[in-house]
Design a protein around this motif. Sequence first.
Motif, short mmCIF file in Angstrom:
data_model
loop_
_atom_site.label_atom_id
_atom_site.label_comp_id
_atom_site.label_asym_id
_atom_site.label_seq_id
_atom_site.Cartn_x
_atom_site.Cartn_y
_atom_site.Cartn_z
N ASN A 20 0.82 -1.21 0.00
CA ASN A 20 0.00 0.00 0.00
C ASN A 20 0.86 1.26 0.00
N GLU A 21 2.12 1.12 -0.34
CA GLU A 21 3.04 2.26 -0.32
C GLU A 21 2.56 3.35 -1.28
N LYS A 22 2.65 4.57 -0.84
CA LYS A 22 2.31 5.70 -1.70
C LYS A 22 3.50 6.03 -2.59
N PRO A 23 3.28 6.78 -3.68
CA PRO A 23 4.40 7.19 -4.53
C PRO A 23 5.48 7.90 -3.72
N ILE A 24 6.71 7.73 -4.16
CA ILE A 24 7.84 8.32 -3.46
C ILE A 24 8.60 9.25 -4.40
N SER A 25 9.42 10.10 -3.83
CA SER A 25 10.28 10.98 -4.60
C SER A 25 11.68 10.39 -4.63
N VAL A 26 12.21 10.19 -5.83
CA VAL A 26 13.51 9.54 -5.99
C VAL A 26 14.41 10.41 -6.85
N GLU A 27 15.68 10.42 -6.51
CA GLU A 27 16.67 11.14 -7.30
C GLU A 27 17.92 10.28 -7.42
N LEU A 28 18.46 10.19 -8.64
CA LEU A 28 19.73 9.52 -8.85
C LEU A 28 20.85 10.56 -8.79
N ARG A 29 21.69 10.43 -7.78
CA ARG A 29 22.77 11.39 -7.60
C ARG A 29 24.10 10.76 -7.96
N LEU A 30 24.80 11.37 -8.88
CA LEU A 30 26.10 10.89 -9.31
C LEU A 30 27.16 11.47 -8.38
N GLU A 31 27.86 10.58 -7.64
CA GLU A 31 28.70 11.07 -6.55
C GLU A 31 30.19 11.12 -6.87
N ASP A 32 30.72 10.17 -7.61
CA ASP A 32 32.17 10.09 -7.84
C ASP A 32 32.43 9.22 -9.06
N SER A 33 33.68 9.08 -9.46
CA SER A 33 33.97 8.28 -10.66
C SER A 33 35.34 7.62 -10.57
N ILE A 34 35.45 6.49 -11.23
CA ILE A 34 36.71 5.77 -11.42
C ILE A 34 37.01 5.76 -12.91
N GLN A 35 38.20 6.06 -13.27
CA GLN A 35 38.59 6.05 -14.69
C GLN A 35 39.49 4.86 -14.96
N VAL A 36 39.16 4.14 -16.02
CA VAL A 36 39.97 3.01 -16.48
C VAL A 36 40.46 3.36 -17.88
N ASN A 37 41.74 3.54 -18.05
CA ASN A 37 42.29 3.85 -19.36
C ASN A 37 42.24 2.62 -20.25
N TYR A 38 41.63 2.79 -21.43
CA TYR A 38 41.49 1.67 -22.35
C TYR A 38 41.12 2.19 -23.73
N GLU A 39 41.77 1.68 -24.74
CA GLU A 39 41.46 2.07 -26.11
C GLU A 39 40.58 0.98 -26.73
N GLY A 40 39.29 1.21 -26.69
CA GLY A 40 38.36 0.23 -27.24
C GLY A 40 37.02 0.27 -26.54
N LEU A 41 36.12 -0.56 -27.02
CA LEU A 41 34.77 -0.65 -26.49
C LEU A 41 34.75 -1.59 -25.30
N LEU A 42 34.13 -1.18 -24.20
CA LEU A 42 34.03 -2.02 -23.03
C LEU A 42 32.60 -2.08 -22.51
N ASP A 43 32.17 -3.27 -22.10
CA ASP A 43 30.91 -3.47 -21.40
C ASP A 43 31.21 -3.81 -19.95
N LEU A 44 30.26 -3.53 -19.08
CA LEU A 44 30.38 -3.88 -17.68
C LEU A 44 29.87 -5.30 -17.46
N MET A 45 30.70 -6.13 -16.79
CA MET A 45 30.30 -7.49 -16.47
C MET A 45 29.88 -7.61 -15.01
#
Length: 388
Positions: free
Chosen positions: A26-51
């Motif tokens: 019976n939950e009522k609608p909620i307010s949601v926000e996606l907050r981008l907090e930090d990042s990791i960089q991986v040096n790579y020349e090419g296409l990568l997917d996340l596994m």
Amino acid sequence: MNRTLFSFFLSCSIGAIFACNRPSENEKPISVELRLEDSIQVNYEGLLDLMDIDPTRKRILLHDPQRGIILLTDFSGTHLETMKKRGDNRDSYGMYPWTPAQFLENGHFFLIGFKGYQEFGPDGRLARATPFSSQDVPGFSGRAAADNPAASHGSKYIFRGITAWGQHTKAEPEYYENFQLLATLNPDSGKLHRFLHLANESLFRNGQAYDVTEMIPSFALRGDSLYVTVGTDPNLYLYHLDDTSSPIAVHKMEHSLFFPGQGKAPAEADVRGIALDASAGRTRSLALVDTLLLACYHPGFDPLDRERYQNLEGNYAEFMAEMERKYTDRLLIMNLGGKRLADIEIPSQLDYRQLLYRDGELWFLSRFNKEQEEDFVKLYKVNLAIKN
């Protein structure tokens, strides 16, 4: 071509947030926000997917689908192992894997592909291999990325088990009667079992012809409860694994905006080819996050833009760029009863197909940068901020 891969860090534990905000039926609608907090960089020349991601050991598995490389890095982006796994060698997965490589509790990782079940050590050496017990194994479609997981259930793994071709063509009703969505594999015996036909309530039972690209399932597993969505079908299906002959519940997903694929008249369908209808809305990933279901989807085009798409005479790239701005990727948040709690736009940096929830942390792959070629990828860890 290169791809951007982002990692965002939570300023606080998502698990703690959900513990204080457990939605009920019976939950009522909620307010949601996606907050981008930090990042990791991986040096790579090419296409990568996340596994996969192992937050405890601070390890990341990425895949280069063009070169057949599995890349293991740490949370600093340092390359720890670069493993070439395509080919006919004993420790290769063959042409491509059917599931992404996923971490095990012992620090190893496994995948399922043409050669069956394979387990590798952190150095990429083959630690265990179980070929299929039957020679008659269908050619599953494969995508070694986070939106195509293998879920553990008892002594078996459940994974996507669709095939594009079979005894019947997509212009025949028998194709949809026999279409199967998932499969299980026993990693000890190599026994493969396909299961889960299209439900009677499925959009694909309406007599029209649909392409397999519109019928790709996403699923999430919670105990013996299996949640399934199927591509452009706007329904959420709930099954019990003891009996998957029919769903125990069917919920119309309450998207803010969603235009299902229309299919084609069977006589007009190209039964020899595979085509992509970019105008069709579709769910591309389904994730279980504590007591929430997260469905990432693209809404598709409204009837007027669909007609423009089908009769396009101008520049295709310009038209698609216009549609991308107009119809943004979205995140539908539901409780376990399929009730909508929120529906929000996904930040443009994030790839809506690939998200992972691991140890109370939510991760997204970034979107491919179409504007500028890059020699690195990033990974985002996202704070899912909830307000009642």
